[in-house]
Design a protein around this motif. Structure first.
Motif: not given
Length: 386
Positions: A290-291, A293-294, A358-359, A361-362
């Motif tokens: 996770h980012s 920010r998450c 926020w995720c 891209e992940q």
């Protein structure tokens, strides 16, 4: 003519009965084709002091040149000198080995082209050698040079030849033509792969493997790639070749005359194992990094959304998408493409991606990682037991 006599026997008995002398029996003449050695047009050097015979070609070169780079010729000539000093000169009738065309040093297992390539490297000027590092390089000459320099342990020449050959096969422009050596100006891909494996040249082996994969993607030389990969123990190529053959179908396996029974068993095993993996994939959700920010409640929703999105993507094979049952790689790559399409849109992404702002891209990274994991482990699914 008597029904049980051959024509020759019948004629002989006929002449005996008539009292006439029988005709002379024809002699069976065997003509053995033994090539007469000929001097090489370039490397039969008048002031050379050592004559060597390779195939049917005579080379006359300088012994000091052949002993460069602490090659095996150095020890060969040292042993020869010791034998000469201990031999009875009265028993020598044709002179020491290598001092005349009548008694040359014979090199076994080499070709004249290979030895000529070695002499080219030993005698050429720097500007002549530099051509090998340009698009004008002769891949077949470099291949022959690498093979023979490896055999006779010309270590620096071997390293230079392999580097030049790798450059020729990784250069984006003017790639060598090595389609089964039709034009005679490049080694075949099989020969190139064997050389890279023999010399343990990783970059050249990777370049050869990439060429195999392009052939496999075009449906060419699949069984040949399987056999070469098994013989040389090339795991990456082996998994890819078996996978491509698997997707060809059982009719192709049975009609291919180059597959052994054990290889067909491995294909059946791969079909079973990859089919089971296909069924398990919806429940095998890749770990999402996770980012930062998450966090908190957002992180919980993100995990739930990712799990649902993954299962939804893995069910695509059951909803009209034309993928073969064991084509796990195809299923994962399709899922990766779907994620990229959703993320590339300018409009806000609907559905489950909204819950993981926020995720995204992940999620794409996790999917790409799963694709790579399967690709690198393909060989594990093709084993001898079902």
């Amino acid at each position: 003519m008597h029904p049980h006599l051959s024509a020759d026997v019948y004629l002989a008995t006929s002449f005996m009965r008539s009292g006439e002398p029988s005709p002379p029996t024809p002699k069976l003449q065997l003509q053995l084709s033994i090539p007469i050695p000929s001097r090489d047009s370039t490397y039969y050097i008048p002031d050379g002091n050592t004559v060597l015979l390779v195939e049917s070609t005579l080379f006359k070169v300088h012994r000091s040149t052949l002993t460069k780079d602490t090659s095996t010729f150095d020890s060969m000539f040292s042993l020869d000198s010791d034998l000469r000093s201990n031999s009875n000169s009265a028993s020598v009738t044709v002179g020491p080995e290598g001092e005349s065309d009548d008694n040359p040093i014979r090199l076994q297992g080499d070709t004249a082209d290979e030895f000529r390539a070695l002499l080219w490297a030993l005698y050429s000027l720097p500007n002549e050698l530099s051509i090998a590092l340009t698009p004008k390089a002769n891949p077949l000459q470099l291949f022959n040079l690498a093979r023979i320099s490896h055999k006779y342990e010309f270590r620096s020449i071997e390293a230079w030849a392999l580097n030049a050959l790798t450059l020729a096969y990784t250069r984006p422009m003017h790639p060598p033509n090595n389609n089964n050596n039709k034009d005679g100006d490049a080694p075949s891909l099989e020969q190139l792969t064997e050389l890279a494996s023999l010399c343990e040249q990783r970059d050249l082996l990777e370049a050869a493997t990439q060429r195999w994969k392009r052939r496999l993607a075009a449906g060419k030389d699949i069984s040949l790639a399987i056999n070469i990969a098994e013989r040389l123990n090339l795991r990456a190529l082996l998994g890819r070749a078996y996978y491509v053959m698997l997707l060809q179908g059982r009719e192709v396996w049975d009609s291919d005359g180059h597959l052994t029974r054990s290889q067909v068993i491995r294909l059946l095993s791969g079909h079973y194992s990859l089919g089971r993996l296909w069924d398990r994939l919806p429940s095998e959700v890749p770990t999402l990094v996770h980012s930062p920010r998450c966090m908190g409640a957002t992180l919980i929703r993100c995990n739930q959304a990712w799990s649902g999105l993954w299962k939804s993507m893995m069910e695509i094979g059951k909803h009209g998408v034309l993928l073969q049952y064991p084509d796990v790689e195809g299923k994962l790559m399709l899922a990766e493409g779907m994620l990229k399409t959703l993320m590339d849109r300018d409009t806000p992404t609907p559905g489950m991606l909204e819950a993981m702002p926020w995720c995204k891209e992940q999620a794409l990274i996790a999917t790409a990682g799963k694709v790579k994991e399967i690709q690198e482990s393909l060989a594990d699914y093709f084993v001898d037991v079902i």
